[in-house]
Design an enzyme around this catalytic site. Sequence first.
Site, PDB file in Angstrom:
ATOM      1  N   ASP A  21       0.834  -1.218   0.000  1.00 17.20           N
ATOM      2  CA  ASP A  21       0.000   0.000   0.000  1.00 17.20           C
ATOM      3  C   ASP A  21       0.864   1.260   0.000  1.00 17.20           C
ATOM      4  O   ASP A  21       0.520   2.259  -0.636  1.00 17.20           O
ATOM      5  CB  ASP A  21      -0.942  -0.005   1.215  1.00 17.20           C
ATOM      6  CG  ASP A  21      -1.917  -1.171   1.150  1.00 17.20           C
ATOM      7  OD1 ASP A  21      -2.318  -1.539   0.027  1.00 17.20           O
ATOM      8  OD2 ASP A  21      -2.267  -1.714   2.206  1.00 17.20           O
ATOM      9  N   GLY A  38       3.980  -2.061  12.146  1.00 18.79           N
ATOM     10  CA  GLY A  38       2.707  -1.411  11.834  1.00 18.79           C
ATOM     11  C   GLY A  38       2.567  -1.176  10.341  1.00 18.79           C
ATOM     12  O   GLY A  38       3.509  -1.367   9.566  1.00 18.79           O
TER      13      GLY A  38
END
Length: 295
Positions: free
Chosen positions: A245, A280
């Site tokens: 992403d 993360g």
Amino acid sequence: MTNIVVLGSTNMDLVAYVPRAPERGETVTGREFRTTPGGKGANQAVAAARAGGDVVMIGAVGTDVFGPRLRAALESAGVETDLLHTTEGPSGTAHIVVDDAGDNAIVVIPGANGTLTALGPGEDTAIAAADTLLLQLELPLSVVVAGAAAARAHGVRTVLTPSPVRPLPPELLSCVDLLVPNQHEAEALTGHADPRAAADELLRLVPEVVITLGAAGSLHASRTTPPLTVPAPKVTAVDTTGAGDTFVGTLAVAVGEGRPVTEALAWASTAAALCVQKPGAAASMPYRQEIEAAS
Ligand code: ADP
């Protein structure tokens, strides 16, 4: 500045850090648990905003405790959230296991994302005003197709990340300008494990493809230029969640700014390599200055 609309998912990532992922039927003891805002749509929106894009998010969060946190995370990254709906019920969640090698396994439960089946008021107008529309497959297919069709009608460039992978209907493919699968998705779509062969097959469906290859970098192919392999910077990966992403969000900004494709791909690779070095997904995405400094 380049205008980007993301039509996509917001999920709360519920992340378990473990020495190694459990086999089927097995229980393992992990060492840490974190909740971090994610979802492929929101992640691409944050990546694009941090890379310097002007980003509008179209999506939905739930009325549970996660909804306000998901909205706030987008807003604090500078993403416009007027078209982020709040719908009755749970937000989307992603249940992620990250192992010591930095690899992950993920279960996604759509929640509020599943309620978005068609474009709402103002959304066609927002897409029309964009340079690029970023799509993934974590929303119902009907709204993804509607978004792609709106983009095509307004001459807006559409970039599709085919994840989670599923068969792509012709009415969607006919509106996609750039397809960005990872190697597994490319193989699932074409049956070819070899990225070159997969890219050739995908170019029958869409005019331009980037296959991301993890630590091996990425492969760019288009109907008008020879295939180009872009190496990834050599780094120590601690968590690859959100790498793809980051790559797509950053690539969209670079292309929107008119950078040549080789430079745009190098920029996206630098950003994704920065992302994998921190735990993360959205939290580990780099800011424009960091990408520039590492380029
Ligand atoms: P996804 O995150 O969708 O599974 P990939 O694993 O292919 O996609 O990663 C996307 C991009 O992130 C790669 O093309 C590469 O540029 C970068 N990347 C991923 N893993 C690493 C790594 N270990 N080292 C450096 N870059 C990486």
